[in-house]
Every structure is written in C-alpha cells, then in structure tokens.
Write a protein that holds these residues in place. Sequence first.
Motif, PDB file in Angstrom:
ATOM      1  N   ILE A 121      -6.064  -5.103  -5.269  1.00 19.01           N
ATOM      2  CA  ILE A 121      -6.006  -6.440  -4.657  1.00 19.01           C
ATOM      3  C   ILE A 121      -5.949  -7.506  -5.742  1.00 19.01           C
ATOM      4  O   ILE A 121      -5.203  -8.474  -5.640  1.00 19.01           O
ATOM      5  N   GLN A 139      -3.838   6.556  -0.807  1.00 16.13           N
ATOM      6  CA  GLN A 139      -5.129   6.289  -1.438  1.00 16.13           C
ATOM      7  C   GLN A 139      -6.207   7.191  -0.852  1.00 16.13           C
ATOM      8  O   GLN A 139      -6.129   7.593   0.305  1.00 16.13           O
ATOM      9  N   ARG A 140      -7.224   7.449  -1.680  1.00 13.88           N
ATOM     10  CA  ARG A 140      -8.368   8.216  -1.169  1.00 13.88           C
ATOM     11  C   ARG A 140      -9.370   7.281  -0.520  1.00 13.88           C
ATOM     12  O   ARG A 140      -9.366   6.083  -0.781  1.00 13.88           O
ATOM     13  N   ARG A 158     -10.623   1.513  -6.199  1.00 17.73           N
ATOM     14  CA  ARG A 158      -9.262   1.383  -6.723  1.00 17.73           C
ATOM     15  C   ARG A 158      -8.478   0.364  -5.891  1.00 17.73           C
ATOM     16  O   ARG A 158      -7.685  -0.418  -6.423  1.00 17.73           O
ATOM     17  N   ILE A 159      -8.706   0.379  -4.572  1.00 11.86           N
ATOM     18  CA  ILE A 159      -8.017  -0.583  -3.702  1.00 11.86           C
ATOM     19  C   ILE A 159      -8.449  -2.006  -4.058  1.00 11.86           C
ATOM     20  O   ILE A 159      -7.627  -2.920  -4.099  1.00 11.86           O
ATOM     21  N   VAL A 160      -9.767  -2.179  -4.335  1.00 13.05           N
ATOM     22  CA  VAL A 160     -10.245  -3.514  -4.738  1.00 13.05           C
ATOM     23  C   VAL A 160      -9.527  -3.961  -6.008  1.00 13.05           C
ATOM     24  O   VAL A 160      -9.079  -5.102  -6.115  1.00 13.05           O
ATOM     25  N   MET A 205       0.832  -1.205   0.000  1.00 11.16           N
ATOM     26  CA  MET A 205       0.000   0.000   0.000  1.00 11.16           C
ATOM     27  C   MET A 205       0.865   1.253   0.000  1.00 11.16           C
ATOM     28  O   MET A 205       0.512   2.254  -0.612  1.00 11.16           O
ATOM     29  N   LEU A 258     -11.816   3.491  -2.721  1.00 11.07           N
ATOM     30  CA  LEU A 258     -11.947   2.112  -2.226  1.00 11.07           C
ATOM     31  C   LEU A 258     -12.069   1.137  -3.393  1.00 11.07           C
ATOM     32  O   LEU A 258     -11.540   0.025  -3.344  1.00 11.07           O
TER      33      LEU A 258
END
Lengths: 162, 120
Positions: free
Chosen positions: B45, B31-32, B40-42, B25, B38
């Motif tokens: 992953i 990250q926003r 984008r985080i998915v 990370m 969120l």
Amino acid sequence: MESAVIEEREALEQLVEKPAPVAHRASRTGRRRTFLLVLAVTIFNCLGNLSLAWGMKHAAVQVGLSPTGYLRDMLNPFVALGIGLLILWLLTRMALLSWADLSFVLPVTALGYFLAAVAGRVFLNEPISRSQWLGTLLIFAGTVLVGSTGHRTRHHAHEVHK
Amino acid sequence: MIKWLLLAIIVITTVLGDLVQSYEMKRSGAQRVDARGLGRIVRLIFSRGKLSIGILCMAVSFFAFMALVQNAPLSFAVPASAATFVLETVLAKLVLKEVVGMRRAVGALLVLCGVVLLAR
C-alpha cells in the motif's frame, strides 16, 4: 524523475516475482481456501460494522462533517475495536482480490448483508419485515449462484499487466 | 442537496478504489493471508503509488458514507451505494477483462435486488 524510478523498480519486481501460483491450481484446495477467505472477509466486515455502530450510537458527540468529532469518537473502545476489525477486513479483502475476480468478490462478499441482517435481529433486536427477509433470501441465492462460478477467469498474471 | 453530493463522492471513490485495488493486487500475484502476508500487503500500500490512491479512495468513501448515514435515512444510503455494485461489475468486464458469464450476471442482479429490498 521520481516516478520514473518507481516505475523502474516495479518493472524489476515483476521480473523477480513468480507468476501467481493460484493460476495453476484451480483444484479443490484453491477453491476451498477461497471460500474460507471469503468467510473471513465477511465476518471481519460484519463484526467491524457492528462494533462501530454500537460505539457510535453510544458516543456523546454527533459527528457530522467535522474531523475533530471523528477523532474524539475514536477514543470509544467499541469504535476503536470496530476500526481495527475494518482494517483487518481491508487487508484480507485485498489478499482475496489478489487471487479472485472483482466481479466474483463483490457479489460473494455481499453475504455480509445477509449476516448483518441476522446479527441485527439477534444482537440488537432490530425487527425484520417480510420484504427484508425476502431481500436476505435473494442475496443468499445470488451469492450461491456467483459462488458456483470459477473465482478466477483471467489465468495468466502477465496478461493483466498490459 | 448534500446527500446527492455525498452519494456522488461515494460512488466515484468506491468504484475507483475497487478497480485500482483489484488491478494492482492481481499484478502483485497471489498473497498469503498469515501475519507476514498481511504485513506485505501493508508495505505494498505504501510502496505502490496507485495502490495508495486506491486505499485513499476507500477511506474517503468510508467517511462520506458515515456522513451520508447521518444526513439521510439508511433506506436511501444502502440501495444508493448498491449502484456501485452494477457499475463495478460492468467495469470489471470492460476494463479488467473479467469473464462475466450468465450465472455470474444473474447472481449479481439477485444480490442487487436483495440489497434494495433489505433497505426498504
């Protein structure tokens, strides 16, 4: 072969992406935003666990180690809500880890234990012994102490790449 | 004993999962936290192999903890999983090269004592 392609793409991404903007503003806003996010992360964790525990307690099947037991329990609305909240917890925690140290995030989000003890007392009527109150107090003190340190000690994003 | 096996699984997967997540990370930049962030985080992953492994570790750790709670009392499960706390802080210093100063170390120890007391 495939992994080489992925590595190449990651290297490209690193070139394209700007370095972490947080690194440049250790200002009040950065700090306040960090604490707001810490609060959100702990609240998602607490509510998720609470909902999951409530659902599991009232679930018909004992889970044990069988995967079918888990699947059947997920039909319970409280279990489903708990899982949804825990997914939110995971994602917000990852966002938090993207701008704060692991050694900062761990103790500070332990505030969740404190909230869980209070929530258990208030909502589930679980009794809390004297040593448990002392424990919550220590957790609170430790959280405040760690919270007073800077949340990011590695300021240059590119250094982490090595 | 099954509880020691479960505990070993929990400690290893939690430590590995958290270290990988923290490393990956930080590499991805800040990250926003809104819906797009969120999302984008998915995507991260699923697109980054190491991050996928980290999340898989968290999932294994979660189910192992559920199984542990059903095979042992909470007063064993909670302080035992607090062991990951010490290990992770040490590894954050050694592997991730974070600066763990006096205040942070003492604070982490206070939290650890608190968690152990809470579970008694």
